[in-house]
Design a protein around this motif. Structure first.
Motif, PDB file in Angstrom:
ATOM      1  N   ARG A 212       0.807  -1.214   0.000  1.00  0.00           N
ATOM      2  CA  ARG A 212       0.000   0.000   0.000  1.00  0.00           C
ATOM      3  C   ARG A 212       0.845   1.271   0.000  1.00  0.00           C
ATOM      4  NH1 ARG A 212      -4.466  -1.647   4.612  1.00  0.00           N
ATOM      5  NH2 ARG A 212      -5.676  -3.104   3.349  1.00  0.00           N
ATOM      6  N   SER A 213       2.058   1.179  -0.485  1.00  0.00           N
ATOM      7  CA  SER A 213       2.958   2.332  -0.445  1.00  0.00           C
ATOM      8  C   SER A 213       2.449   3.524  -1.253  1.00  0.00           C
ATOM      9  CB  SER A 213       4.354   1.934  -0.934  1.00  0.00           C
ATOM     10  OG  SER A 213       4.305   1.445  -2.261  1.00  0.00           O
ATOM     11  N   ASP A 214       1.557   3.265  -2.201  1.00  0.00           N
ATOM     12  CA  ASP A 214       1.036   4.367  -3.026  1.00  0.00           C
ATOM     13  C   ASP A 214      -0.050   5.173  -2.328  1.00  0.00           C
ATOM     14  OD1 ASP A 214       2.733   3.769  -5.094  1.00  0.00           O
ATOM     15  OD2 ASP A 214       1.274   2.548  -6.188  1.00  0.00           O
ATOM     16  N   ASN A 215      -0.708   4.571  -1.341  1.00  0.00           N
ATOM     17  CA  ASN A 215      -1.825   5.302  -0.722  1.00  0.00           C
ATOM     18  C   ASN A 215      -1.789   5.377   0.803  1.00  0.00           C
ATOM     19  OD1 ASN A 215      -2.455   2.643  -0.234  1.00  0.00           O
ATOM     20  ND2 ASN A 215      -4.574   2.780  -0.937  1.00  0.00           N
ATOM     21  N   VAL A 216      -0.687   4.935   1.424  1.00  0.00           N
ATOM     22  CA  VAL A 216      -0.531   5.094   2.868  1.00  0.00           C
ATOM     23  C   VAL A 216       0.836   5.722   3.130  1.00  0.00           C
ATOM     24  CG1 VAL A 216      -0.468   3.993   5.132  1.00  0.00           C
ATOM     25  CG2 VAL A 216      -1.982   3.082   3.351  1.00  0.00           C
ATOM     26  N   HIS A 217       0.838   6.854   3.825  1.00  0.00           N
ATOM     27  CA  HIS A 217       2.063   7.614   4.063  1.00  0.00           C
ATOM     28  C   HIS A 217       2.154   7.996   5.539  1.00  0.00           C
ATOM     29  CE1 HIS A 217       1.841   8.019  -0.337  1.00  0.00           C
ATOM     30  NE2 HIS A 217       0.578   8.347  -0.137  1.00  0.00           N
ATOM     31  N   TRP A 218       3.325   8.426   5.975  1.00  0.00           N
ATOM     32  CA  TRP A 218       3.501   8.752   7.389  1.00  0.00           C
ATOM     33  C   TRP A 218       4.576   9.807   7.578  1.00  0.00           C
ATOM     34  CZ3 TRP A 218       4.425   4.164   4.962  1.00  0.00           C
ATOM     35  CH2 TRP A 218       5.763   3.795   4.799  1.00  0.00           C
ATOM     36  N   LEU A 219       4.480  10.496   8.705  1.00  0.00           N
ATOM     37  CA  LEU A 219       5.481  11.486   9.094  1.00  0.00           C
ATOM     38  C   LEU A 219       5.834  11.298  10.560  1.00  0.00           C
ATOM     39  CD1 LEU A 219       4.065  14.815   7.542  1.00  0.00           C
ATOM     40  CD2 LEU A 219       6.066  13.542   6.739  1.00  0.00           C
ATOM     41  N   LYS A 220       7.116  11.436  10.868  1.00  0.00           N
ATOM     42  CA  LYS A 220       7.566  11.501  12.263  1.00  0.00           C
ATOM     43  C   LYS A 220       7.505  12.972  12.669  1.00  0.00           C
ATOM     44  CE  LYS A 220      10.997   7.820  11.492  1.00  0.00           C
ATOM     45  NZ  LYS A 220      12.454   7.511  11.520  1.00  0.00           N
ATOM     46  N   ILE A 221       6.684  13.279  13.669  1.00  0.00           N
ATOM     47  CA  ILE A 221       6.501  14.670  14.031  1.00  0.00           C
ATOM     48  C   ILE A 221       6.880  14.937  15.488  1.00  0.00           C
ATOM     49  CG2 ILE A 221       4.706  15.002  12.304  1.00  0.00           C
ATOM     50  CD1 ILE A 221       2.652  14.926  14.614  1.00  0.00           C
ATOM     51  N   SER A 222       7.014  16.231  15.798  1.00  0.00           N
ATOM     52  CA  SER A 222       7.377  16.654  17.153  1.00  0.00           C
ATOM     53  C   SER A 222       6.131  16.751  18.032  1.00  0.00           C
ATOM     54  CB  SER A 222       8.117  17.997  17.095  1.00  0.00           C
ATOM     55  OG  SER A 222       7.288  19.007  16.536  1.00  0.00           O
ATOM     56  N   HIS A 223       6.336  17.192  19.233  1.00  0.00           N
ATOM     57  CA  HIS A 223       5.322  17.228  20.291  1.00  0.00           C
ATOM     58  C   HIS A 223       3.994  17.824  19.836  1.00  0.00           C
ATOM     59  CE1 HIS A 223       3.672  17.618  24.305  1.00  0.00           C
ATOM     60  NE2 HIS A 223       3.549  18.929  24.169  1.00  0.00           N
ATOM     61  N   ILE A 224       2.903  17.115  20.130  1.00  0.00           N
ATOM     62  CA  ILE A 224       1.559  17.595  19.777  1.00  0.00           C
ATOM     63  C   ILE A 224       0.696  17.812  21.013  1.00  0.00           C
ATOM     64  CG2 ILE A 224       1.517  16.607  17.461  1.00  0.00           C
ATOM     65  CD1 ILE A 224      -0.061  14.229  18.629  1.00  0.00           C
ATOM     66  N   GLY A 225       1.229  17.452  22.188  1.00  0.00           N
ATOM     67  CA  GLY A 225       0.437  17.542  23.411  1.00  0.00           C
ATOM     68  C   GLY A 225      -0.102  16.175  23.793  1.00  0.00           C
ATOM     69  N   GLY A 226      -0.104  15.893  25.100  1.00  0.00           N
ATOM     70  CA  GLY A 226      -0.645  14.618  25.562  1.00  0.00           C
ATOM     71  C   GLY A 226       0.320  13.467  25.459  1.00  0.00           C
ATOM     72  N   HIS A 227       1.628  13.731  25.712  1.00  0.00           N
ATOM     73  CA  HIS A 227       2.591  12.628  25.629  1.00  0.00           C
ATOM     74  C   HIS A 227       2.307  11.532  26.644  1.00  0.00           C
ATOM     75  CE1 HIS A 227       4.520  16.288  27.523  1.00  0.00           C
ATOM     76  NE2 HIS A 227       4.368  15.512  28.565  1.00  0.00           N
ATOM     77  N   LYS A 228       1.547  11.870  27.690  1.00  0.00           N
ATOM     78  CA  LYS A 228       1.199  10.848  28.682  1.00  0.00           C
ATOM     79  C   LYS A 228       0.283   9.780  28.090  1.00  0.00           C
ATOM     80  CE  LYS A 228      -2.714  13.405  30.706  1.00  0.00           C
ATOM     81  NZ  LYS A 228      -3.235  13.994  31.966  1.00  0.00           N
ATOM     82  N   PHE A 229      -0.292  10.085  26.903  1.00  0.00           N
ATOM     83  CA  PHE A 229      -1.164   9.129  26.230  1.00  0.00           C
ATOM     84  C   PHE A 229      -0.460   8.427  25.062  1.00  0.00           C
ATOM     85  CE2 PHE A 229      -4.439  12.369  27.670  1.00  0.00           C
ATOM     86  CZ  PHE A 229      -4.886  11.611  28.745  1.00  0.00           C
ATOM     87  N   ALA A 230       0.859   8.452  25.030  1.00  0.00           N
ATOM     88  CA  ALA A 230       1.602   7.794  23.940  1.00  0.00           C
ATOM     89  C   ALA A 230       1.211   6.321  23.835  1.00  0.00           C
ATOM     90  CB  ALA A 230       3.104   7.928  24.213  1.00  0.00           C
ATOM     91  N   GLY A 231       1.259   5.780  22.571  1.00  0.00           N
ATOM     92  CA  GLY A 231       1.579   6.411  21.330  1.00  0.00           C
ATOM     93  C   GLY A 231       0.472   7.261  20.744  1.00  0.00           C
ATOM     94  N   ASN A 232       0.895   8.413  20.229  1.00  0.00           N
ATOM     95  CA  ASN A 232      -0.036   9.375  19.671  1.00  0.00           C
ATOM     96  C   ASN A 232       0.036   9.384  18.148  1.00  0.00           C
ATOM     97  OD1 ASN A 232      -1.327  10.786  21.975  1.00  0.00           O
ATOM     98  ND2 ASN A 232       0.800  11.202  22.544  1.00  0.00           N
TER      99      ASN A 232
END
Length: 280
Positions: A212-232
Motif C-alpha cells: 500500500r505504499s502508493d496510498n498510505v504515508h507517514w510522518l515523524k513529528i514533534s510534540h503535539i500535546g498529551g505525551h502521557k497518552f503515547a503512542g499518539n
C-alpha cells in the motif's frame, strides 16, 4: 500481544480484532508510565495542522523545536503569533523529520505539509515564510477555504480546487491517500520518543506487507500535546487523533481508514482523543 501490566488496568490489545503475539511490545517501564485515564477531548482546538519538514533526525530535536539553531520554527512561530487576529483560528505547528526536496540552504529552507488541505509546499526559504503565511492563513488561498462557513472540509476536498501559488522557487503539490502523523519527540518525553519509532516501524512493515505504499504515508513529528497518552497518532485527511496506540493497532487503523469502514473505525473508539475542529 503480551504485556507485563495488570490486565485489569491495561488492555494490551484494546481495539484489536484478533489479539496475537507477532507485534513488538513496548518496554514495561514505558507502559507503566502511560496514563490510563479519560483522554477524550484532550487536544487543543485547531483548524489546520502545519508540519515543517526538515532533514533533522528526531533525536536532534531539542525539547522545544523553536530552539533549533536554524531559527526556522522560531521565525515561523513569530509570524503566526503576529498575524493571529488576522488568521482568526488556531494552527497546530509541528516539526517533521523528512528527506527534504529543498534546493536552497537546508538550514534556511523547509518543506511544508498542510493538513487537512493535503498539500505539500516545497522549498520555502526562511525569508518567504511571512508571504506564505499571508497567502495560506490570512488570505485563505488554499485548496480548502477554512473561513468559508458554507462548505465542509470534506466537501471542499472533493471539489479539486486550485492549488495556491507562490514565488517560482516554491513548488506546491497535492498529497494523496492516507497520512499517519506519529509523535516521536524523545527530548520532550521519552514515552513518545520510544513508542513513536516503534509505531513507525509497524506502519512501514504493514504497508510493505499489504503493498500500500502508493496510498498510505507517514510522518515523524514533534510534540503535539498529551505525551502521557503515547503512542499518539493523527490520521489525515479525517483529522482524527488517537492515543495509547500499540503496534498491534496499526493494521486495524490502516484497514479502517483505507476501506472507510465505519465498523472497523468503531473498534478504535477506545483510542479516540479528539478531532480537528471543523465546526464554527
Amino acid at each position: 500481544m503480551s504485556s507485563t501490566t495488570d490486565k485489569d488496568s491495561f488492555d494490551p490489545c484494546s481495539g484489536c480484532e484478533i489479539p496475537c503475539s507477532k507485534h513488538a511490545a513496548y518496554p514495561p517501564e514505558i507502559l507503566q508510565e502511560i496514563d490510563q485515564g479519560n483522554m477524550v477531548g484532550s487536544i487543543d482546538k485547531h483548524r489546520r495542522h502545519l508540519c515543517i519538514g526538515q532533514s533533522i533526525p528526531t533525536t536532534q530535536w531539542p525539547k522545544d523545536v523553536k530552539d533549533l539553531q536554524d531559527a526556522y520554527i522560531a521565525t515561523l512561530t513569530g509570524f503566526l503569533k503576529e498575524k493571529k487576529e488576522s488568521i482568526g483560528y488556531a494552527v497546530k505547528l509541528t516539526s517533521a523529520s523528512v528527506v527534504t526536496t529543498t534546493s536552497d540552504d537546508p538550514t534556511h529552507s523547509a518543506d511544508w505539509y498542510l493538513f487537512p488541505d493535503q498539500i505539500k509546499i516545497s522549498n520555502v526559504n526562511i525569508e518567504q515564510i511571512e508571504q506564505v503565511i499571508q497567502t495560506l492563513f490570512v488570505d485563505d488561498q488554499s485548496v480548502i477555504k477554512i473561513k468559508d462557513k458554507t462548505k465542509s472540509v470534506e466537501e471542499q476536498l472533493k471539489e479539486d480546487n486550485n492549488l495556491p501559488t507562490f514565488d517560482e522557487n516554491i513548488k506546491c503539490e497535492r498529497l494523496h491517500g492516507l497520512w499517519l502523523l506519529v509523535c516521536c519527540h524523545y527530548q520532550r518525553d521519552q514515552r513518545c520518543g520510544v513508542i513513536g519509532p516503534m509505531i513507525i516501524d509497524e506502519i512501514e512493515k504493514y504497508v510493505r506487507e499489504t503493498d500500500r505504499s502508493d496510498n498510505v504515508h507517514w510522518l515523524k513529528i514533534s510534540h503535539i500535546g498529551g505525551h502521557k497518552f503515547a503512542g499518539n497518532v493523527i490520521v489525515y485527511p479525517s483529522g482524527t487523533w488517537y492515543g495509547r496506540v500499540l503496534t498491534c493497532h496499526i493494521p486495524l487503523l490502516i484497514d479502517a481508514y483505507t476501506s472507510s469502514s465505519e465498523e472497523l473505525k468503531s473498534k478504535l473508539k477506545p483510542l479516540y482523543r479528539g478531532h480537528l475542529d471543523t465546526a464554527w
